[in-house]
Structure formats: C-alpha cells, structure tokens
Design a protein around this motif. Structure first.
Motif, PDB file in Angstrom:
ATOM      1  N   TYR A 113      94.805 -43.563  51.115  1.00  0.00           N
ATOM      2  CA  TYR A 113      93.501 -43.981  50.616  1.00  0.00           C
ATOM      3  C   TYR A 113      93.038 -45.072  51.568  1.00  0.00           C
ATOM      4  O   TYR A 113      93.538 -46.195  51.536  1.00  0.00           O
ATOM      5  N   SER A 168      87.801 -39.858  46.347  1.00  0.00           N
ATOM      6  CA  SER A 168      88.108 -40.693  45.181  1.00  0.00           C
ATOM      7  C   SER A 168      86.948 -41.606  44.823  1.00  0.00           C
ATOM      8  O   SER A 168      86.545 -41.718  43.654  1.00  0.00           O
ATOM      9  N   ILE A 175      92.670 -41.799  39.580  1.00  0.00           N
ATOM     10  CA  ILE A 175      91.861 -40.830  40.330  1.00  0.00           C
ATOM     11  C   ILE A 175      92.513 -40.554  41.685  1.00  0.00           C
ATOM     12  O   ILE A 175      92.580 -39.403  42.140  1.00  0.00           O
ATOM     13  N   LYS A 176      92.994 -41.597  42.340  1.00  0.00           N
ATOM     14  CA  LYS A 176      93.679 -41.420  43.632  1.00  0.00           C
ATOM     15  C   LYS A 176      94.870 -40.479  43.487  1.00  0.00           C
ATOM     16  O   LYS A 176      95.056 -39.556  44.299  1.00  0.00           O
ATOM     17  N   GLN A 225      93.653 -37.012  42.939  1.00  0.00           N
ATOM     18  CA  GLN A 225      93.013 -36.480  44.134  1.00  0.00           C
ATOM     19  C   GLN A 225      94.071 -36.006  45.140  1.00  0.00           C
ATOM     20  O   GLN A 225      93.878 -34.993  45.829  1.00  0.00           O
TER      21      GLN A 225
END
Length: 287
Positions: free
Chosen positions: A98, A128, A155-156, A159
């Motif tokens: 990320y 994300s 969410i990360k 994802q």
C-alpha cells in the motif's frame, strides 16, 4: 484450609488445561512436531490439492513476514515437485504494498529466498483509497480518524485478496492463505481478507513451529525471527501484533501447546477466542 486451597488450585489448573486441550484440538494444534515431516506433509498437501482440483497455479502474497515466507517456499517446492512428475505447475508470488512499504527490504529478501517462478508487483493504494472515498461520498461517516483508519486497514487486506483471486482466475490457480493456529486462536485476521483462501498449508502450527519450519527450510534468520506486524493501520505503521493482541506470541503458543500460561494470559486468550468465533465459521444460517 491450606489443603483445601491447594486442592482448589489444582482443580482450576486441570480445568484450564482441559479447555486448552479442547481449543487446541479444534485448531488442529499439537505440542510437538517433526519439522522435516511437517515440511514434506504440507508440501505434498499442496501437490495433492492441485492434482485433485485440476488447477495448475498457486498464488500467494509475500509480505516479508515469516508466515508468508514459509508458505511461499512450501508453494515453490510443491510446484517443482509437480513438474518433476511431468505436470504443469507454476507459483506466482505477489508483492502487494500500500504505497511505499516500510519493510520492503524484508519482502525482497523473502522473494530471494523463496525463488518463485513469477513475481507480480501490484500496488493496492489507489484501489483502496478509491473505495474508501466512494464510501464517504455515498454517505458513510466515522466517529473519528482512528475508526476510519481501522476500516481502511480492513479494506487494504481485502483488496490484497481481490488482487490474488484475480490472478488465480486468470491463471487457473489456487490462492494460498498464511493463517496458522496462533492467528486462528486470536481471530487475528481480516474476514474475507487475509482470512480468505483456497488452501491453508500452515494450519495447526503455532507461531514458534512456523519459525522452526522456516529455520529448517533455510530462510534468513532476520525473517524467521522478525517481530510480526499486520501493518494495516496508517496512523500506527508497523504496529506489533503483540501490542494489538495484548498478549505475546510466546503465551499464545504455550496456550496452544497445552503448556502453563499466566491467569491473565489465559483469560485474555480465551476471551478473544470466544469473541472472534464468527471469523472461524461459515456464514451463520437459520436453524
């Protein structure tokens, strides 16, 4: 009075150990393992699942921690064995940062050790952030910045799994999970994120047992002994798992291996295990 107190204490200890044994059985944990045998058994398990499913690819995200390092090496050994048997088989390792990953050197060291057939590098930040923005544009609000950051962390994780399943779908593959007994016990994974997978070759192993497999496989000591971090919270980067859990992996492993743990650790672990039961179950359905 002294004898009565001693007897009561012994009964409480026996009761706690019985609970530990029952939980350990539920999570397929064992006090002692033959490390070489476990490596072969889990490699062969991956081979067997590929054969039975007809899939030709294994997919796994590599974070730079000991779990994905060990699972990744087992995957590479499995596909190499399949090829020796005359079958088509490929292992695709994925880098899924990320933005800029603070411990990217560890992930690169893991890849150098694993020697996967193929590496895909997919940055999940844009996807994300876009989803969180869309949710907020749609009316979702948070009580504070920490709650927003927590939701973004999940969410990360999800994802990353979306990306892995996209690769598996394109390559005729199975997604590998890195969940082991210590994380399963504490529910320390994101539901439908890193907790979602097709095959989980580390199931039943305590954290120290995963480290033993890593040592036997020849993984770099820095990765084998690395302090675990989920690294999902942007406001608390590289936050140690043990800080989030409120108990050490040493105590979690002792619980799983039916060894003596402090009363505080026992209560923390058992409370967390019960509170996170929904994560270890299939979706709840009507009776």
């Amino acid at each position: 009075m002294c004898l009565e107190s001693t007897t009561q204490s012994q009964e409480e200890t026996r009761s706690r150990r019985a609970v530990q044994r029952a939980v350990g059985v539920q999570l397929q944990a064992r006090s002692d393992i033959d490390v070489r045998h476990e490596i072969e058994r889990r490699r062969d398990f991956l081979c067997r699942v590929m054969q039975e499913s007809g899939q030709t690819t294994l997919v796994l995200g590599i974070s730079g921690g000991v779990d994905s390092t060990v699972a990744g090496r087992l995957a590479q050994l499995a596909v190499e064995q399949r090829r020796e048997q005359g079958e088509q088989a490929t292992f695709v390792a994925m880098r899924l940062p990320y933005g800029v990953q603070q411990d990217a050197d560890d992930a690169n060291a893991a890849l150098a050790f694993i020697q996967p057939d193929e590496v895909l590098d997919v940055n999940i930040q844009d996807a994300s952030d876009a989803l969180l923005e869309a949710l907020e544009n749609g009316g979702l609000t948070f009580k504070d910045a920490h709650q927003r950051d927590f939701v973004l962390g999940n969410i990360k994780a999800r994802q990353r799994m979306v990306a892995q399943y996209a690769v598996a779908g394109a390559r005729g593959g199975l997604v590998i999970g890195t969940d082991q007994a210590a994380e399963a016990l504490m529910g320390f994974f994101t539901k439908y994120g890193d907790g979602a997978c097709d095959v989980a070759p580390l199931t039943g192993l305590s954290k120290r047992q995963v480290r033993l497999l890593g040592q036997q496989l020849g993984a770099p000591a820095a990765l084998v002994n690395k302090a675990p971090t989920a690294d999902l919270e942007s406001l608390a980067p590289q936050k140690l798992d043990e800080v989030a859990l409120g108990v050490s992996y040493e105590e979690i492993d002792d619980f799983l291996e039916n060894r003596e743990v402090s009363e505080q650790a026992y209560e923390t672990i058992l409370t967390t295990y019960r509170r996170t039961a929904h994560k270890r179950r299939l979706p709840i359905a009507p009776d």
